[in-house]
Each structure stands twice: as structure tokens, then as C-alpha cells.
Design an enzyme around this catalytic site. Structure first.
Site, mmCIF file in Angstrom:
data_model
loop_
_atom_site.group_PDB
_atom_site.id
_atom_site.type_symbol
_atom_site.label_atom_id
_atom_site.label_comp_id
_atom_site.label_asym_id
_atom_site.label_seq_id
_atom_site.Cartn_x
_atom_site.Cartn_y
_atom_site.Cartn_z
ATOM 1 N N LYS A 173 0.858 -1.177 0.000
ATOM 2 C CA LYS A 173 0.000 0.000 0.000
ATOM 3 C C LYS A 173 0.905 1.242 0.000
ATOM 4 C CE LYS A 173 0.154 1.712 4.458
ATOM 5 N NZ LYS A 173 0.198 3.081 4.942
ATOM 6 N N HIS A 203 -0.610 -5.246 6.024
ATOM 7 C CA HIS A 203 -0.007 -6.023 7.109
ATOM 8 C C HIS A 203 -0.877 -6.079 8.356
ATOM 9 C CE1 HIS A 203 1.475 -2.006 8.425
ATOM 10 N NE2 HIS A 203 1.455 -2.537 9.627
ATOM 11 N N LYS A 207 -1.897 -9.484 11.390
ATOM 12 C CA LYS A 207 -1.685 -9.469 12.832
ATOM 13 C C LYS A 207 -2.578 -10.508 13.512
ATOM 14 C CE LYS A 207 -0.184 -4.636 13.121
ATOM 15 N NZ LYS A 207 1.113 -4.878 13.785
ATOM 16 N N GLU A 241 -0.161 6.861 17.362
ATOM 17 C CA GLU A 241 1.296 6.735 17.378
ATOM 18 C C GLU A 241 1.881 7.886 18.179
ATOM 19 O OE1 GLU A 241 3.266 5.146 13.635
ATOM 20 O OE2 GLU A 241 1.490 6.105 12.804
ATOM 21 N N ASP A 260 -3.322 7.252 4.686
ATOM 22 C CA ASP A 260 -2.267 6.359 5.151
ATOM 23 C C ASP A 260 -2.797 5.246 6.043
ATOM 24 O OD1 ASP A 260 0.587 5.760 5.256
ATOM 25 O OD2 ASP A 260 0.475 6.351 7.360
ATOM 26 N N HIS A 265 -5.808 0.193 6.241
ATOM 27 C CA HIS A 265 -5.723 -0.638 7.444
ATOM 28 C C HIS A 265 -7.021 -0.664 8.247
ATOM 29 C CE1 HIS A 265 -1.573 -0.988 6.547
ATOM 30 N NE2 HIS A 265 -1.175 0.134 7.075
ATOM 31 N N LYS A 365 -0.746 10.993 14.568
ATOM 32 C CA LYS A 365 0.665 11.041 14.947
ATOM 33 C C LYS A 365 0.833 11.945 16.169
ATOM 34 C CE LYS A 365 2.507 9.049 11.105
ATOM 35 N NZ LYS A 365 3.376 7.860 11.121
#
Length: 518
Positions: A173, A203, A207, A241, A260, A265, A365
Site C-alpha cells: 500500500k 499487514h 496481525k 502513534e 495512510d 488498514h 501522529k
């Protein structure tokens, strides 16, 4: 005599024996962008670990390619340094590495240069003869997204999409920059590869906790009856994050948090939490249900966007005695950037199971800590009989029941409910039942990339996103992107080290809810 890889020395990892039942066929893996961060931090450490655990075939080879001039030995030396540095929760074994290094090869060249593909073709032929890879090839595109279509086109132009065995391509991605570009990229790739040969990697779907959502829901009769609008008040999905853009300011300025994280995701996580049970647990049925769910998400009108989507950008702050820069002070970032480093969205799913239930999704972020989780809040009892005991006094409406699925940093599940507090009187307080992967199973969980790489080699696309899923996830965020593209934000609107802009709190407060900032 053939030069088939020697198996690694005997190891005795504490693993579920069923994990070794899937036999990965012989194959060669070509990594475009092999000198980049993804290869060094994720791909090669994951492949080494798979080799360490005997989960890939001894008839295996890796061909790395990038513009950097290197010999096979120099590539092996660089990858050894990376694997020993970035290997997660596992030992680095020199004897295993010596055996694994036999399968590493390198081709220097520019991905725009046709001569590079001729060199790759030649190397694949040599590897097929020496390592008996059976002509099976897995191409991994770890390049800038703008090169995806060109690389695939050149693979087709040099007939690398056909051979003695199967040919597959893994694409990282972001898959497109918006709905239009995603559709165009799909069209370009389908000229070379069939949809069954395309593995769009996310990804998060690899998980353990995300995979466990399916087992948790469909393997336990006590939860599935509650998994609907009658018993679920709302759902929060958070991906926070503590770090900033970490030297990726140039890329992030063009992407932003919505593209993003939420478009790919977190929308896929939401689909996994809310999808209908598949009739059979196989790739087609599971992905059909995810795609159906994403198509059920309500598409916002411009007025809806203003009520149900919040953009944020972190500003400078002093946190823990350290001066942290704002996004606009980061390297390679414009001083007047309108990029969202925080995005919060309220989604609604228009089907019978979830009608009227708000799904709050946020990602940001420079927040107080790194955490990714799913919090499912159940509806309160119709009558509050008991008082909750707190430090400041009793309250008549106790905290609601919560089911929390923790994705990172520690994977696990927590169920919060009320219990009587010790002492006289009927006062209640919240308690939790916790399940932690590490302590419960006593073994190391495979990383997401380990799981996904094995699946791609084995031809199992269950955890990969399909074309219709990608386009459906772009459709639900495209109206937000369109409105934000024509909006001038008063950024920054939250300080580093905080939980985001006030407007995100107000978005939930309008429905009587508040973020779970735990």
C-alpha cells in the site's frame, strides 16, 4: 549437482505443530527495492525467521534488485546486518544464517531500464537450475507507489509473468492515491496479471489479533448473538502513534492520516469486525463478506463530511522536558502544509445488523502513546439498579461493558464488566478479564509479514485485499478527501502529546459519546 539450500540446523521452537502443516512449494522471490527500509526491517528478517522455523521450502531463493551496485556477497552482508538488528523476539543464529545466506542473490539495475529485467530473467533461470525452484516466482514490489504500474508493465513486456510454474505479485500500500487512480492502477496490473495472481498486502490483516477476530466471533456461541445493533451501542477503532513522521515528511505530506491509515488498514479492520459469517472459511467466502460489508458503508454527502469527519495536524509542544516540533517544522514539509496528521471519522453501516450504530475511527501522529485497539461498547442495562463506587463518590450510572481487542503494542483481548465491590452495601465497580497472546500460549506469535509471506507462497489470498475491496474502501473516504481538498484548515489544531483536536471530541459528544483515551 544441484545447489539446493541445506536445511537449517535443528531447532526446537515452542510452536503449534499445526503451523508446520502448510507446506510452502519451492519458489524464488524477487524483491524490487531490496535496499530500502521495508526489505531491511521487515521482509528479510521475516524470511530468515521462516527459514529458521522450517516453514519455507529448502528449494527457495531470494533475488534482490535495486539501483545500488552490489555483489551477491555484499548483499548478503548487508542483509545479515539488517536481520540481526531488526529480528523481532527471536535469536539470531549464525549457523542458520550461513545456510539461509545461500539463497540470497542480487541484481543491480534501474527499474525503468529494460536491461534490468533481462538480468532478472537470466538470474531466475540460474536459480531455477541451481535451487530447483520449479519455475515458481513471487514478485514483491517494495518501491515507490508511482512505479507499480511501470514495474508490472515491464514484467509483462519481458514475459516474466509467465514461466514453468506459477507467477504472483505482491503490491504494497498505498494502492492508488484516490478512487480514480486505484481503478486505473487495477486496470494496468490486470493487463499483465490475473486477479488471482495479485496479492495486495495490508499487514494489519496479518496481525494475530485481527485474525483472531474471526475465531472470536464465529467460534464462540456466547458472543455472536450480541454482535449487532440491539446490543452494541457504538464501536471505536483507534490507531495512535507517539512518534511523528520520522523523516518521512515528504511522503506523508502527500498522503496524510486518512489515506495512510483509515482508507486501508482501519477500514479493513472495521470490515473484519462487522462482516457477516462466511458460509465456508476459505479465501473467496471471507473476502466476499468483507467486500459486501464495505459496500454497505454509507457514502457521505458534503454536509455529512462536515459533521462526521475531523482533520487535525500536530503542532510543537514540550513533552517530558523535550521540545517536539510541529508537523510544519519537520524536514521536507512545507511551512503551510494542509496535511492531516490526525483523522477521525464516524461511519455508519447500512445493513440490518448494524443500522444506526456509529463506528468511530481515528488515527493520529504525536499522540500520548502508541496503541491500536478496537473497543466495542455494549448498550447499558435498561435500569441502573446499582451504584458504582469511585474515588470521588458514587454514581448512579456505572461505566458500560466494553470488549477491547488490542492489536498493538501487546496483542490480546479484554472484557470489562461490573462486579460487587468488597464490603457492605451493593456497590459495583468495573473489573476486567484479560487474555494476552504471549502469556496465554507461551510462544512467540509470528509477525504479520511472516504470516502474509507464507500465505502468498502457498497461494492463500484470504488475508489479502481484492480489487473490489480496495475500490470499496476508497469509495467511503473519497467524499471526505474531496471536501478536505477544498477546505483551508486552521492548522495546527492539536499539540504534540495530546489526543487530537477538540473537534473530534465534539463529534462524539453530539451523540452522547466520548473517546476512550486509555
Amino acid at each position: 549437482m544441484s545447489a539446493i539450500l541445506q536445511p537449517p540446523p535443528e531447532v526446537n521452537p515452542l510452536q503449534d505443530p499445526l503451523r508446520f502443516d502448510r507446506r510452502v512449494p519451492p519458489c524464488a522471490m524477487v524483491i524490487f527495492g531490496a535496499s530500502g527500509d521495508l526489505s531491511k526491517r521487515k521482509l528479510l528478517p521475516s524470511l530468515y525467521r521462516l527459514f529458521y522455523e522450517r516453514r519455507i521450502s529448502p528449494s527457495f531463493a531470494v533475488i534482490g534488485t535495486s539501483r545500488t551496485k552490489m555483489s551477491d556477497e555484499q548483499f548478503r552482508d548487508r542483509m545479515k546486518e539488517s536481520v540481526s538488528q531488526f529480528l523481532e523476539d527471536a535469536p539470531f543464529d549464525q549457523d542458520v544464517w550461513t545456510s539461509f545466506a545461500q539463497c540470497l542473490f542480487y541484481v543491480a539495475g534501474d527499474i525503468n531500464d529494460p536491461a534490468s529485467y533481462e538480468a532478472i530473467q537470466e538470474k531466475l533461470g540460474a536459480v531455477e537450475r541451481s535451487h530447483e525452484t520449479a519455475g515458481n516466482v513471487l514478485f514483491y514490489l517494495s518501491t515507490q507507489p508511482s512505479f507499480y504500474a511501470e514495474v508490472v508493465g515491464l514484467l509483462g513486456g519481458h514475459n516474466l509473468n509467465h514461466g514453468n510454474g506459477w507467477r504472483r505479485v505482491i503490491i504494497e500500500k498505498p494502492f492508488g492515491h484516490d478512487l480514480t487512480s486505484a481503478r486505473k492502477l487495477n486496470d494496468e496490473i490486470h493487463k499483465v496479471f490475473d486477479e488471482s495472481e495479485i496479492y495486495r498486502i495490508d499487514h494489519y490483516l496479518g496481525k494475530e489479533t485481527v485474525q483472531n477476530i474471526l475465531a472470536f466471533r464465529f467460534g464462540n456461541g456466547i458472543f455472536e448473538p450480541l454482535w449487532n445493533r440491539r446490543y452494541v451501542d457504538h464501536v471505536q477503532i483507534t490507531a495512535a502513534e507517539a512518534i511523528g513522521v520520522e523523516g518521512r515528511g515528504g511522503y506523508y505530506q502527500e498522503a496524510g492520516a486518512l489515506r495512510d491509515m483509515i482508507q486501508n488498514h482501519l477500514s479493513q479492520v472495521m470490515a473484519t469486525v462487522t462482516m457477516e459469517p462466511p458460509t465456508v472459511f476459505d479465501a473467496n467466502n471471507v473476502r466476499d463478506e468483507r467486500a459486501k460489508l464495505l459496500r454497505s458503508v454509507r457514502i457521505m454527502r458534503p454536509d455529512d463530511v462536515r459533521q462526521n469527519a475531523v482533520a487535525g495536524q500536530y503542532g510543537p509542544a514540550k513533552v517530558g522536558g523535550q521540545d517536539l516540533p510541529g508537523f510544519r517544522q519537520e524536514p521536507s514539509v512545507s511551512p503551510d502544509a494542509q496535511t492531516d496528521t490526525y483523522a477521525a471519522v464516524t461511519f455508519f453501516i447500512d445493513n440490518w445488523r448494524w443500522a444506526g450504530v456509529p463506528f468511530y475511527i481515528r488515527s493520529g501522529k504525536r499522540m500520548p502513546k502508541r496503541v491500536t485497539d478496537i473497543a466495542i461498547q455494549f448498550t447499558a442495562p435498561p435500569l441502573g439498579l446499582f451504584k458504582q463506587q469511585t474515588r470521588t463518590g458514587d454514581v448512579a450510572n456505572p461505566r458500560p461493558n466494553l470488549l477491547i481487542l488490542r492489536i498493538q503494542p501487546e496483542e490480546g483481548i479484554s472484557l470489562r464488566f461490573l462486579s460487587k465491590a468488597p464490603g457492605s452495601g451493593m456497590r459495583v465497580r468495573p473489573v476486567s478479564m484479560d487474555f494476552n497472546y504471549g502469556s496465554s500460549f507461551g510462544e512467540r506469535s509470528p509477525t504479520a509479514y511472516e504470516t502474509l509471506l507464507v500465505d502468498a507462497m502457498a497461494g492463500d489470498p484470504t488475508l489479502y485485499t481484492r480489487q473490489d475491496m480496495v475500490e470499496a474502501s476508497w469509495q467511503i473516504v473519497q467524499p471526505i478527501l474531496d471536501v478536505w481538498a477544498n477546505t483551508t484548515f486552521d492548522f495546527p489544531n492539536y499539540a504534540s502529546g495530546t489526543w487530537g483536536p477538540r473537534a473530534a471530541d465534539e463529534m462524539l459528544a453530539r451523540r452522547g459519546h466520548m473517546w476512550r483515551n486509555a
